[in-house]
Design an enzyme around this catalytic site. Sequence first.
Site, PDB file in Angstrom:
ATOM      1  N   ASP B  95     -23.872 -25.608   4.816  1.00 56.60           N
ATOM      2  CA  ASP B  95     -23.090 -25.632   6.177  1.00 56.60           C
ATOM      3  C   ASP B  95     -22.123 -26.546   5.638  1.00 56.60           C
ATOM      4  O   ASP B  95     -22.134 -27.646   6.043  1.00 56.60           O
ATOM      5  CB  ASP B  95     -23.252 -25.222   6.987  1.00 56.60           C
ATOM      6  CG  ASP B  95     -21.559 -24.951   8.354  1.00 56.60           C
ATOM      7  OD1 ASP B  95     -20.362 -25.006   7.713  1.00 56.60           O
ATOM      8  OD2 ASP B  95     -22.217 -24.758   9.563  1.00 56.60           O
ATOM      9  N   ARG B 240     -21.220 -16.116  24.187  1.00 53.11           N
ATOM     10  CA  ARG B 240     -22.276 -16.829  23.227  1.00 53.11           C
ATOM     11  C   ARG B 240     -21.971 -18.455  23.688  1.00 53.11           C
ATOM     12  O   ARG B 240     -20.664 -18.483  23.062  1.00 53.11           O
ATOM     13  CB  ARG B 240     -22.524 -15.997  21.858  1.00 53.11           C
ATOM     14  CG  ARG B 240     -23.691 -17.541  21.411  1.00 53.11           C
ATOM     15  CD  ARG B 240     -23.933 -17.099  20.339  1.00 53.11           C
ATOM     16  NE  ARG B 240     -22.773 -16.969  19.483  1.00 53.11           N
ATOM     17  CZ  ARG B 240     -22.384 -18.154  18.340  1.00 53.11           C
ATOM     18  NH1 ARG B 240     -23.046 -19.182  17.468  1.00 53.11           N
ATOM     19  NH2 ARG B 240     -21.501 -18.379  17.189  1.00 53.11           N
TER      20      ARG B 240
END
Lengths: 69, 505
Positions: B95, B240
């Site tokens: 990432d 979420r």
Amino acid sequence: MARDGGQQHKTTRKSTDEQDDVQVEPSEDVAERKEKLDDDIDSILDEIDDVLEENAEEFVRSFVQKGGQ
Amino acid sequence: MTVRRVMGSEVEYGISVKGQPTANQMVASTQVVNAYASAHGLTRRARWDFEEENPLRDARGFDLSRDRADPTQLTDEDLGLANVILTNGARLYVDHAHPEYSSPECTTPRDVVLWEKAGELVMQRGAELASQLPGSPGLLVYKNNVDNKGASYGAHENYLMRRDVPFGAIVEHLTPFFVSRQVVCGAGRVGRQQDGSESGFQISQRADYFEVGVGLETTLKRPIINTRDEPHADPSKYRRLHVIIGDANLSEIAAYLKMGTTSLVLAMIEAGFLTGGLELAQPVKALHAISHDFTLQTAVELDDGRTITALDLQWSYLEKAAAFVEQGHEGEDPAAGQTKDVLDRWESVLTRLGEDPMQLRDELDWVAKLSLLESYRERDGLDWDHAKLHLVDLQYADMRPEKGLYQRLVRAGRMKRLLSDTEIERAVTEPPEDTRAYFRGQCLTHYPEAVAAASWDSVIFDLPGRDTLQRIPTMEPLRGTREHVGALFEAHDTAQGLFDAITGR
């Protein structure tokens, strides 16, 4: 806060009682304990000295990251 | 009332190439992931399936247009970076310029810590394997959040919540909790301000990198409450909550309390149990002020003009939680033991922090680190800007067993633990059994050649004799458990057999 005043919540009071119980146990001589603790700390610092990267300044300076999330 | 909830963690690791501070970290991160994947038979490298990912969806109800988004916010475009799924249901990938491990979905705080700890082994092994490649100068990975020169990278938590909870209530009740919980789960940092330009110790790694109260960004103008709204599940039922404000913990107890107490606070918010009254006048300023005072005496201002310490803020939430659990909301708690354990430990930690934080030197990261640093300062007469203290901070998070100071403390019996090495080792390859991670992980274990791609909410098969890929959606996080599908894996030797059984062919 309730914790500081006389109207402590049950949760808080319980913890204070437990704490008192713990402190009842017979303790070693205070000076002796401090000495043991100091020895203990010295030994962990010695151990860490052995594994710390050499040239702290250079090592820390070269730890450069890109930003993430 | 329970700590039980679908949740997980994601940790971006710091990475460096030995002796080459300017090396390309995206390349180095890719090497770590690929080395781990190829050494563990993940050669087919099931690709991550991005179909259901919407990183620009905002919990406040609008989509940020792609033109307006900073390029670093676009995480769903596969940049050709390494990205694999592990047999334990986790995702290992690159990432930005960091290797990242996202835990599989778990249902208890203890399980999240267990699979996060498994991730530490995965990351360290990946770095070791990549370092063995011909010509490699050696790669080092760190479970920390800052380089002390301006860059920060995250350790995120994810909590599945009921969709019908108003986002405003989440912001109101979670902000004072997040601002203060660092006294329990801060990882400790030598240096202040984002670039480390001020010397001194602070409780949190991440605090100085937070600049706003609420927002969608994760890489700039970081918000205390992140509004990213990708449920990876049925969006009409769930949201979420993507939490970006936490530090990467090495301490199992700190990580456990971080997940457990947050889950309890969310349960109270879902039940409408919190009545407010703890809104901070200036949350960002309070976050920084609390982090900068490791004596825990700093009082921050509330909206109503009163002032309160971080410890007392935490006591307020704990007392509410204890009362809530006592009332037995929402029936029987399948994780009652852990719910009680989290409450007991939370209380014990707050009590001792109030007496003398040093009592927590073998339980909490920031205290363990501070204790070491203070010992060095006393023995060697070092000021807070001394390079050796910065090195202790950095090396605390070094993942190498022989070099990492946290790991040395553990082996010297100076850090208490919750988990055993045996169960952590098992979690490196085995998925949790009580979420859809079980299905994902078992598919990878049993039919690695047939899994073309997978994500949190799908597994995609490439089956012999079929022109198109076959997608099995896994939109319900609590389905696909061992109880639901365990027998299928025993009954079917091939992915085709499993697929036919699931789809009723």
